[in-house]
Design a protein around this motif. Structure first.
Motif, PDB file in Angstrom:
ATOM      1  N   TRP A   1      14.490  -0.144  -5.015  1.00 54.65           N
ATOM      2  CA  TRP A   1      13.444   0.763  -4.685  1.00 54.65           C
ATOM      3  C   TRP A   1      13.617   1.291  -3.205  1.00 54.65           C
ATOM      4  O   TRP A   1      12.978   2.459  -3.250  1.00 54.65           O
TER       5      TRP A   1
ATOM      6  N   ASP B   1       3.087   2.760  -2.456  1.00 55.10           N
ATOM      7  CA  ASP B   1       4.529   2.517  -1.810  1.00 55.10           C
ATOM      8  C   ASP B   1       4.759   2.705  -0.461  1.00 55.10           C
ATOM      9  O   ASP B   1       5.709   2.100   0.197  1.00 55.10           O
TER      10      ASP B   1
ATOM     11  N   LEU C   1       8.771  -5.740  -8.241  1.00 57.46           N
ATOM     12  CA  LEU C   1       9.563  -4.461  -8.706  1.00 57.46           C
ATOM     13  C   LEU C   1      10.704  -4.759  -9.536  1.00 57.46           C
ATOM     14  O   LEU C   1      11.107  -3.860 -10.067  1.00 57.46           O
TER      15      LEU C   1
END
Length: 203
Positions: A184, A158, A143
């Motif tokens: 994230w 995801d 990420l």
């Protein structure tokens, strides 16, 4: 109408319920498994006695990640699962990688959420937390180079780890600094479907 069989406090059921909400699909969810038990009607749908299972216009399907791919392809083509095989595969690998992470987290989750205090094994929790940390370091590195596990936009790649990340950030365990995973996770928290279907108390 889509029927989702499974209790919402299951990680794997959360995945499917989250995507259904993302797409805006009308559906009903029926509690089964865990404290709700199984019955012969459900076992006829899924002889593995696991959750979730879906019924959709005559299609019966189990295995949560297979369900994600099916729903994305049928009801939101190109939106959550890329039409480009190379892009799609990059998200798919994280969907499959999630199963290794789930193995790492299982003992910490079971001890801290499902077992009463007097039956918990602190050493087992510590080992599980350390294994989780190793996996999260891998995720953090990935990420650092991309916004989403699916690529440059949110997608079904995801969803599996998004569900488990919520548990990881919620469990009372030692966690290393993983700034890219944390960023994230904050992006996921802004999605109404994630908040409604995943960010519920761990039970």
């Amino acid at each position: 109408m889509l029927t989702i069989w499974g209790r919402l406090n299951s990680h794997n059921v959360k995945k499917v319920a989250w995507l259904a909400a993302e797409i805006g699909m009308p559906h009903v969810r029926c509690d089964v498994g865990g404290q709700f038990g199984m019955n012969d009607a459900y076992l006829a749908l899924n002889p593995n006695a696991l959750i979730p299972t879906i019924e959709d216009d005559g299609v019966v399907l189990w295995e949560s990640n297979a369900i994600l791919r099916y729903l994305a392809a049928k009801y939101a083509p190109g939106a959550y699962w890329s039409d480009d095989p190379a892009v799609r595969a990059q998200g798919d690998k994280w969907m499959d990688w999630q199963f290794a992470y789930a193995d790492a987290q299982r003992d910490a989750f079971l001890n801290l959420v499902r077992l009463p205090t007097e039956k918990r094994d602190p050493a087992c929790v510590a080992r599980s937390a350390a294994a989780c940390a190793q996996h999260m370091a891998v995720l953090d590195e990935a990420l650092s180079r991309q916004t989403w596990l699916s690529g440059d936009r949110f997608g079904i790649g995801d969803i599996p780890m998004g569900v488990y990340a919520h548990s990881w950030f919620s469990l009372p365990i030692e966690r290393p600094a993983v700034p890219h995973v944390a960023g994230w996770y904050e992006r996921l928290k802004t999605r109404p479907a994630f908040a409604a279907q995943v960010m519920i108390p761990l039970t």
